[in-house]
Design a protein around this motif. Structure first.
Motif, PDB file in Angstrom:
ATOM      1  N   UNK A  33      23.975-101.893  59.485  1.00 29.01           N
ATOM      2  CA  UNK A  33      23.718-100.576  58.900  1.00 29.01           C
ATOM      3  C   UNK A  33      22.511-100.624  57.973  1.00 29.01           C
ATOM      4  N   UNK A  34      22.419-101.671  57.165  1.00 31.04           N
ATOM      5  CA  UNK A  34      21.274-101.809  56.277  1.00 31.04           C
ATOM      6  C   UNK A  34      19.978-101.945  57.071  1.00 31.04           C
ATOM      7  N   UNK A  35      20.024-102.694  58.161  1.00 36.43           N
ATOM      8  CA  UNK A  35      18.839-102.872  59.001  1.00 36.43           C
ATOM      9  C   UNK A  35      18.435-101.548  59.651  1.00 36.43           C
ATOM     10  N   UNK A  36      19.404-100.770  60.099  1.00 38.70           N
ATOM     11  CA  UNK A  36      19.102 -99.469  60.699  1.00 38.70           C
ATOM     12  C   UNK A  36      18.466 -98.532  59.680  1.00 38.70           C
ATOM     13  N   UNK A  37      19.011 -98.505  58.475  1.00 42.16           N
ATOM     14  CA  UNK A  37      18.477 -97.631  57.427  1.00 42.16           C
ATOM     15  C   UNK A  37      17.068 -98.072  57.044  1.00 42.16           C
ATOM     16  N   UNK A  38      16.859 -99.373  56.928  1.00 40.88           N
ATOM     17  CA  UNK A  38      15.533 -99.892  56.579  1.00 40.88           C
ATOM     18  C   UNK A  38      14.507 -99.547  57.660  1.00 40.88           C
ATOM     19  N   UNK A  39      14.879 -99.741  58.916  1.00 37.27           N
ATOM     20  CA  UNK A  39      13.969 -99.424  60.022  1.00 37.27           C
ATOM     21  C   UNK A  39      13.671 -97.930  60.072  1.00 37.27           C
ATOM     22  N   UNK A  40      14.692 -97.102  59.902  1.00 37.25           N
ATOM     23  CA  UNK A  40      14.500 -95.648  59.940  1.00 37.25           C
ATOM     24  C   UNK A  40      13.623 -95.181  58.782  1.00 37.25           C
ATOM     25  N   UNK A  41      13.835 -95.745  57.609  1.00 38.79           N
ATOM     26  CA  UNK A  41      13.022 -95.379  56.443  1.00 38.79           C
ATOM     27  C   UNK A  41      11.559 -95.778  56.675  1.00 38.79           C
ATOM     28  N   UNK A  42      11.340 -96.921  57.312  1.00 27.39           N
ATOM     29  CA  UNK A  42       9.984 -97.369  57.602  1.00 27.39           C
ATOM     30  C   UNK A  42       9.279 -96.410  58.565  1.00 27.39           C
ATOM     31  N   UNK A  43       9.994 -95.972  59.598  1.00 30.55           N
ATOM     32  CA  UNK A  43       9.420 -95.025  60.557  1.00 30.55           C
ATOM     33  C   UNK A  43       9.105 -93.698  59.865  1.00 30.55           C
ATOM     34  N   UNK A  44      10.038 -93.209  59.060  1.00 30.60           N
ATOM     35  CA  UNK A  44       9.821 -91.949  58.348  1.00 30.60           C
ATOM     36  C   UNK A  44       8.664 -92.068  57.362  1.00 30.60           C
ATOM     37  N   UNK A  45       8.557 -93.199  56.711  1.00 26.47           N
ATOM     38  CA  UNK A  45       7.482 -93.402  55.740  1.00 26.47           C
ATOM     39  C   UNK A  45       6.123 -93.503  56.432  1.00 26.47           C
ATOM     40  N   UNK A  46       6.105 -94.002  57.660  1.00 29.13           N
ATOM     41  CA  UNK A  46       4.854 -94.128  58.399  1.00 29.13           C
ATOM     42  C   UNK A  46       4.328 -92.774  58.853  1.00 29.13           C
ATOM     43  N   UNK A  47       5.209 -91.919  59.374  1.00 28.55           N
ATOM     44  CA  UNK A  47       4.756 -90.658  59.957  1.00 28.55           C
ATOM     45  C   UNK A  47       4.983 -89.434  59.068  1.00 28.55           C
ATOM     46  N   UNK A  48       5.767 -89.562  58.008  1.00 27.91           N
ATOM     47  CA  UNK A  48       5.993 -88.430  57.116  1.00 27.91           C
ATOM     48  C   UNK A  48       6.292 -88.871  55.694  1.00 27.91           C
ATOM     49  N   UNK A  49       5.346 -89.552  55.048  1.00 27.96           N
ATOM     50  CA  UNK A  49       5.620 -90.086  53.711  1.00 27.96           C
ATOM     51  C   UNK A  49       5.915 -89.004  52.671  1.00 27.96           C
ATOM     52  N   UNK A  50       5.500 -87.780  52.909  1.00 31.38           N
ATOM     53  CA  UNK A  50       5.761 -86.706  51.956  1.00 31.38           C
ATOM     54  C   UNK A  50       7.238 -86.323  51.918  1.00 31.38           C
ATOM     55  N   UNK A  51       7.994 -86.673  52.958  1.00 33.46           N
ATOM     56  CA  UNK A  51       9.415 -86.345  53.017  1.00 33.46           C
ATOM     57  C   UNK A  51      10.290 -87.391  52.336  1.00 33.46           C
ATOM     58  N   UNK A  52       9.809 -88.629  52.259  1.00 32.93           N
ATOM     59  CA  UNK A  52      10.612 -89.747  51.753  1.00 32.93           C
ATOM     60  C   UNK A  52      11.113 -89.530  50.319  1.00 32.93           C
TER      61      UNK A  52
END
Length: 173
Positions: A33-52
């Motif tokens: 679960x931690x790995x999934x959250x970390x990976x998802x946060x990385x993807x979101x931060x790459x393409x939409x850092x204003x949302x993070x």
């Protein structure tokens, strides 16, 4: 008499040796679960850092199966993915601070077998998919372009919904 005494001891020894510890399995679930959250946060931060900055929490769905309803069946690369399992990580947000068109700040789907992202959708409905060009290829190519022409990855702009004014608010003076 000796057989009656040795039989229960042998049974206890066999059951003790064959018992599986439960702790590593639960640790694996938490680690996954931690790995999934970390990976998802990385993807979101790459393409939409204003949302993070608006992320409040993360919810991980049960394993789901990729079907025709997800993207249709118009292309061979999409049809090839039917039947594959994925997880969906939804980042919630505080709706009193900001409002998006959807009830999440970002939603990232990640393939179960590879851990690679399938797509990312932000609270305004815009996003990216990685069916035709993987996440790694999109970010690697853009990094090369960034060095050459100073362009960055095309990011999803922050778009919020306006909170409607309360016209029934009466001021008594």
């Amino acid at each position: 008499m000796k057989k009656r005494f040795l039989l229960p001891i042998a049974f206890l020894m066999v059951t003790t040796l064959s018992a599986q510890p439960l702790a590593p399995r639960s640790c694996a679930d938490v680690c996954q679960k931690d790995a999934l959250i970390t990976a998802a946060r990385s993807v979101a931060n790459t393409f939409g850092p204003a949302y993070v900055p608006f992320f409040k929490g993360a919810e991980i769905s049960e394993m789901r199966i990729f079907q025709k309803d997800d993207y249709g069946d118009n292309h061979r690369k999409i049809r090839k993915q039917f039947g594959k399992a994925y997880y969906e990580v939804v980042f919630t947000y505080d709706s009193t601070a900001v409002r998006f068109a959807f009830d999440y700040a970002a939603k990232v789907r990640i393939w179960k077998d590879t851990g690679e992202p399938l797509d990312v959708i932000f609270g305004n409905g815009m996003g990216r998919n990685f069916l035709f060009k993987s996440f790694r290829k999109q970010t690697r190519q853009n990094k090369k372009r960034k060095k050459a022409t100073a362009h960055s990855i095309e990011q999803v702009p922050l778009q919020t919904e306006k909170t409607p004014e309360n016209i029934w608010k009466i001021k008594i003076e």
